[in-house]
Design an enzyme around this catalytic site. Sequence first.
Site, short mmCIF file in Angstrom:
data_model
loop_
_atom_site.label_atom_id
_atom_site.label_comp_id
_atom_site.label_asym_id
_atom_site.label_seq_id
_atom_site.Cartn_x
_atom_site.Cartn_y
_atom_site.Cartn_z
N ASP A 1 -7.36 17.44 -15.02
CA ASP A 1 -7.70 16.08 -15.44
C ASP A 1 -7.31 15.96 -16.91
O ASP A 1 -7.94 16.55 -17.79
CB ASP A 1 -9.21 15.83 -15.23
N LYS B 1 -8.16 4.65 -19.38
CA LYS B 1 -8.41 5.13 -20.74
C LYS B 1 -7.13 4.98 -21.60
O LYS B 1 -6.66 3.89 -21.77
CB LYS B 1 -8.92 6.56 -20.68
N ARG C 1 0.84 -1.22 0.00
CA ARG C 1 0.00 0.00 0.00
C ARG C 1 0.87 1.26 0.00
O ARG C 1 0.50 2.31 -0.53
CB ARG C 1 -0.96 0.00 1.21
N TYR D 1 -16.28 15.65 -15.66
CA TYR D 1 -16.80 14.27 -15.57
C TYR D 1 -17.77 14.18 -14.38
O TYR D 1 -17.42 14.52 -13.26
CB TYR D 1 -15.63 13.30 -15.42
N1 LCS Z 1 -11.93 11.65 -15.39
C1 LCS Z 1 -12.44 11.51 -16.63
C2 LCS Z 1 -12.28 12.62 -17.61
C3 LCS Z 1 -13.10 10.35 -16.97
O1 LCS Z 1 -13.59 10.23 -18.21
C4 LCS Z 1 -13.27 9.32 -16.00
C5 LCS Z 1 -14.01 8.06 -16.30
C6 LCS Z 1 -12.73 9.51 -14.72
C7 LCS Z 1 -12.04 10.69 -14.46
C8 LCS Z 1 -12.83 8.46 -13.64
O2 LCS Z 1 -11.99 7.39 -13.92
P1 LCS Z 1 -12.26 5.86 -13.48
O3 LCS Z 1 -12.47 5.87 -12.01
O4 LCS Z 1 -13.46 5.38 -14.20
O5 LCS Z 1 -10.99 5.17 -13.87
N2 LCS Z 1 -14.81 8.15 -17.46
C9 LCS Z 1 -15.70 7.29 -17.85
C10 LCS Z 1 -16.51 7.48 -19.00
O6 LCS Z 1 -16.51 8.49 -19.72
N3 LCS Z 1 -17.30 6.43 -19.15
O7 LCS Z 1 -17.08 5.49 -18.19
C11 LCS Z 1 -16.07 5.98 -17.28
#
Ligand code: LCS
Length: 404
Positions: free
Chosen positions: A183, A208, A58, A111
């Site tokens: 972000d 992503k 951790r 988001y």
């Molecule tokens: N920031 C952005 C710009 C994102 O598109 C997402 C997830 C996150 C943070 C959060 O990341 P995660 O915890 O899912 O790894 N975006 C998503 C989307 O557009 N569709 O499903 C998840």
Amino acid sequence: MDTKNLKFTSKLIHGGGYKSKLGEVNVPIYQSSTFEFESAEEGARCFNGESNGYIYTRLGNPTINVLERTVADLEKGFGGIATSSGMGAVSTIYMALLSKGDHMISSDAVYGPSRGLMEDHFSRFGVESTYVDTSNLEEIKKAIKPNTKVLYIETPANPTISITDLKACSEIAKKHNLLLVVDNTFSSPYLQRPIEFGADVVFHSITKFINGHADVVGGIIVVKEEALYKKIRSMMISMGCNMDPHQAYLVIRGLKTLSLRVERAQENAMKIANWLEKHTKVEWIKYPGLKSHPQHEIAKKQMDGFGSMISFGLKGGLEAGRVMMNNVKLAILAVSLGGVETLIEHPASMTHSKVSAEDKKKAGISDGLVRLAVGIEDVEDIIADLEQALSKVKLWIKDWKIED
Ligand code: LCS
């Protein structure tokens, strides 16, 4: 090998400075929760920071650290902090940077869950937030209050693809003593490195582009300076939202082809955007590479390419969106983005079907908005699939069918 002076793609392959003892070419998965100390004295040195030996996963792990060093190097920051998800990165950043009575300014197009976490939960602990159109600098300036501590932006934003001027935001942040958090998920470090424009903290949903193969959920934070890095790392450790070594191994593997994947996907996206812009069933399109994008010039200034995320509006709104979604064959009807496969989604009938009309309007989501995450398939196949799905969309005015 010192990788500091390598170019971007060489860093992807040789990054993190991992030195093999046995000659293995790939970074091993150190699937161990804990690490043996040579002696009680060595254990003490690890705990008091005199030695950087590993203690417990951790807190740090050799596989995870290779990924952290590689991405920190790509983003030109002091250090990286891998997290269990992108939202793990968001919550760690909020927890580390904001206290009771503080205020954060963020994009209204951020988001959804990043906004929800702040409005629904951090508000319970006395943290205030204001959401403005950050592509309009005057709106940011107007929202600044004496207790504002953080300016949080997402550019390009999800799913509106609106773009915020990074350099201008960093100037505002410096002038008012705010920390600038970006972000960078939609661009990946290959296309945009916000620290070069003055950001203090950058993060990604690693799920992503960085991983790129739709098989891992993860996040990473990169911090410009050491003191802030230590503060945020210690928060991640306390909250326990660390990445797992096996997850890190998969991301290291996916990351190696980031440049190739992004180049190909954005080449496809440009062709698809040009085609969609002329399509009779498409009312509007937002792609940073098109001259019609309202922040096209800013995108040219701060991005090394225009990426592979496209939003477009269908004539015929909600029903047209539903019909298109139910007829795509190659494009996969799924949320997420940044993988090798083309994904498509229609927020009004899917992710935002329960969101009020007013909140959808505030987030810039119209009934006909379709989000396309372009993959690396042959572009002719993607266009043929979109065309056949669009051909099923019938446009009507009152009782008259106007178009097939
Ligand atoms: N920031 C952005 C710009 C994102 O598109 C997402 C997830 C996150 C943070 C959060 O990341 P995660 O915890 O899912 O790894 N975006 C998503 C989307 O557009 N569709 O499903 C998840």
